[in-house]
Scaffold this motif. Structure first.
Motif, short mmCIF file in Angstrom:
data_model
loop_
_atom_site.label_atom_id
_atom_site.label_comp_id
_atom_site.label_asym_id
_atom_site.label_seq_id
_atom_site.Cartn_x
_atom_site.Cartn_y
_atom_site.Cartn_z
N PHE A 1 0.84 -1.20 0.00
CA PHE A 1 0.00 0.00 0.00
C PHE A 1 0.87 1.26 0.00
N ALA A 2 1.98 1.22 0.74
CA ALA A 2 2.92 2.34 0.80
C ALA A 2 4.31 1.81 0.50
N GLN A 3 5.08 2.57 -0.28
CA GLN A 3 6.43 2.13 -0.60
C GLN A 3 7.31 3.33 -0.87
N LEU A 4 8.62 3.11 -0.75
CA LEU A 4 9.59 4.13 -1.09
C LEU A 4 9.80 4.11 -2.60
N ALA A 5 9.69 5.26 -3.22
CA ALA A 5 9.77 5.35 -4.68
C ALA A 5 11.20 5.30 -5.18
N GLY A 6 12.18 5.52 -4.30
CA GLY A 6 13.57 5.51 -4.72
C GLY A 6 14.49 5.42 -3.52
N GLU A 7 15.76 5.24 -3.77
CA GLU A 7 16.74 5.17 -2.69
C GLU A 7 16.86 6.55 -2.03
N ARG A 8 16.81 6.55 -0.71
CA ARG A 8 16.95 7.81 0.02
C ARG A 8 17.93 7.61 1.16
N ASP A 9 18.99 8.39 1.17
CA ASP A 9 19.96 8.32 2.26
C ASP A 9 19.58 9.25 3.41
N GLU A 10 18.89 10.33 3.07
CA GLU A 10 18.55 11.31 4.09
C GLU A 10 17.27 10.90 4.81
N LYS A 11 16.91 11.69 5.79
CA LYS A 11 15.70 11.40 6.55
C LYS A 11 14.47 11.83 5.77
N LEU A 12 13.39 11.11 5.98
CA LEU A 12 12.12 11.44 5.35
C LEU A 12 11.40 12.49 6.20
N ARG A 13 10.65 13.36 5.51
CA ARG A 13 9.96 14.48 6.19
C ARG A 13 8.46 14.19 6.33
N PHE A 14 7.92 14.56 7.48
CA PHE A 14 6.50 14.41 7.75
C PHE A 14 6.01 15.63 8.52
N GLY A 15 4.71 15.86 8.46
CA GLY A 15 4.14 16.97 9.21
C GLY A 15 2.67 16.71 9.49
N LEU A 16 2.11 17.52 10.36
CA LEU A 16 0.69 17.42 10.68
C LEU A 16 0.11 18.82 10.87
N TRP A 17 -0.38 19.37 9.77
CA TRP A 17 -1.04 20.68 9.82
C TRP A 17 -2.33 20.52 10.61
N SER A 18 -2.50 21.34 11.66
CA SER A 18 -3.60 21.12 12.61
C SER A 18 -4.34 22.43 12.87
N TRP A 19 -5.67 22.36 12.77
CA TRP A 19 -6.52 23.55 12.96
C TRP A 19 -7.53 23.22 14.05
N PHE A 20 -7.58 24.07 15.09
CA PHE A 20 -8.40 23.79 16.26
C PHE A 20 -9.57 24.77 16.37
N VAL A 21 -10.54 24.42 17.21
CA VAL A 21 -11.77 25.22 17.34
C VAL A 21 -11.49 26.61 17.89
N THR A 22 -10.34 26.80 18.52
CA THR A 22 -9.97 28.12 19.04
C THR A 22 -9.42 29.03 17.94
N GLY A 23 -9.19 28.49 16.77
CA GLY A 23 -8.56 29.24 15.69
C GLY A 23 -7.07 29.00 15.59
N GLN A 24 -6.50 28.32 16.57
CA GLN A 24 -5.07 28.02 16.54
C GLN A 24 -4.75 27.09 15.38
N ILE A 25 -3.66 27.39 14.69
CA ILE A 25 -3.15 26.53 13.63
C ILE A 25 -1.70 26.19 13.95
N ALA A 26 -1.38 24.91 13.90
CA ALA A 26 -0.03 24.46 14.22
C ALA A 26 0.47 23.53 13.13
N LEU A 27 1.77 23.45 13.01
CA LEU A 27 2.38 22.54 12.05
C LEU A 27 3.58 21.84 12.69
N PRO A 28 3.32 20.87 13.55
CA PRO A 28 4.44 20.07 14.08
C PRO A 28 5.02 19.20 12.98
N ARG A 29 6.32 19.01 13.03
CA ARG A 29 7.00 18.24 12.00
C ARG A 29 7.84 17.15 12.62
N ALA A 30 8.17 16.14 11.83
CA ALA A 30 9.01 15.04 12.30
C ALA A 30 9.78 14.48 11.11
#
Length: 280
Positions: free
Chosen positions: A242-271
């Protein structure tokens, strides 16, 4: 990207907030830029990474705490194909006021551009099937994810995710909490040019539905773990991931979670996560 994700212009996912509010989901971590309606913070909010998808009905911001979220992601071999992987998001959230985190309106999961998804190669399960027969009614091999929801103030519930195609034709997933009967719809989206420049490719865009519960009473989850990945055998006997790496990668892979809350706060934690070596 894989055949399905290249031929479909977008794909998106919808997960949720807390069991008590009939919602659930996974949110981000790490250093995040945020806008807090309750605190009056005026720092610039991260731009929307997937603005072209379904739109959430308008609701005014409400007073509430500022959420402090963290995100970690693990990428592991799926054991089915040479480049097949499972991608596990682990999001935690706490309130700066010490009580329940504020509820969410929307989450957008951001995946590294080197990840390829193949929803076209897996059976789909319709929402109507789960509503009438439960998760056991879904076709074999349609499950593409699993996880755990940790609700406020305590307690956990199992979460399962199924490959689906929505009524509007878009590919996506259904995230289900059997214990509460909650079904969350998610859709795949292609990220904007700005986010592609940062190294992201696809996004799972989740809009939490508006409910009869007032926004200020929608408690957020303390933690949400969701791992995406599955394997199956095609008709010719070949393994498919279902998920696979499309090519060789030596570096770290990037991920994030754009988040919008009922207070209006918007955050983008990354990993980031280290890509595993091919297994075959």
């Amino acid at each position: 990207m894989g055949t399905g994700m290249r031929t479909d212009r977008r794909v998106s996912v919808a997960v949720t907030t807390a069991l008590t509010a009939g919602a659930l989901l996974l949110a981000g971590t790490g250093p995040a830029t945020a806008r807090g309606a309750a605190t009056g913070a005026a720092t610039a909010a991260p731009s929307d990474p997937a603005p072209g998808g379904p739109q959430r009905p308008y609701e005014p911001d409400v007073p509430g705490p500022r959420n402090i979220d963290t995100l970690s992601v693990a990428v592991t071999p799926d054991g089915g194909t040479r480049r097949g992987v499972r991608v596990g998001f682990d999001r935690t959230s706490r309130s700066d006021a010490g009580g329940a985190p504020a509820g969410a309106r929307r989450f957008v999961f951001l995946f590294d551009e080197s990840l390829d998804f193949r929803p076209d190669a897996f059976p789909v399960c319709a929402r109507e099937v789960i509503e009438t027969a439960g998760v056991d009614g879904c076709p074999d091999e349609s499950q593409v994810g699993r996880g755990t929801s940790h609700v406020y103030p305590e307690g956990t519930a199992d979460v399962v995710a199924f490959n689906t195609r929505h009524a509007n034709g878009l590919r996506g997933a259904l995230v289900v909490i059997p214990a509460s009967g909650t079904i969350l719809e998610l859709t795949w989206e292609r990220v904007t040019a700005e986010y592609r420049q940062r190294g992201y490719g696809w996004a799972l865009d989740e809009i939490l539905p508006v409910t009869a519960v007032p926004p200020q009473d929608r408690a957020g989850t303390l933690r949400f773990q969701l791992e995406w990945g599955a394997t199956r055998r095609a008709g010719d006997g070949r393994g498919v991931s279902f998920a696979q790496l499309a090519g060789e990668r030596d570096e770290k892979l990037r991920f994030g979670l754009w988040s919008w809350f009922v207070t209006g706060q918007i955050a983008l934690p990354r990993a980031t996560a280290v890509p595993p070596a091919p297994t075959h």
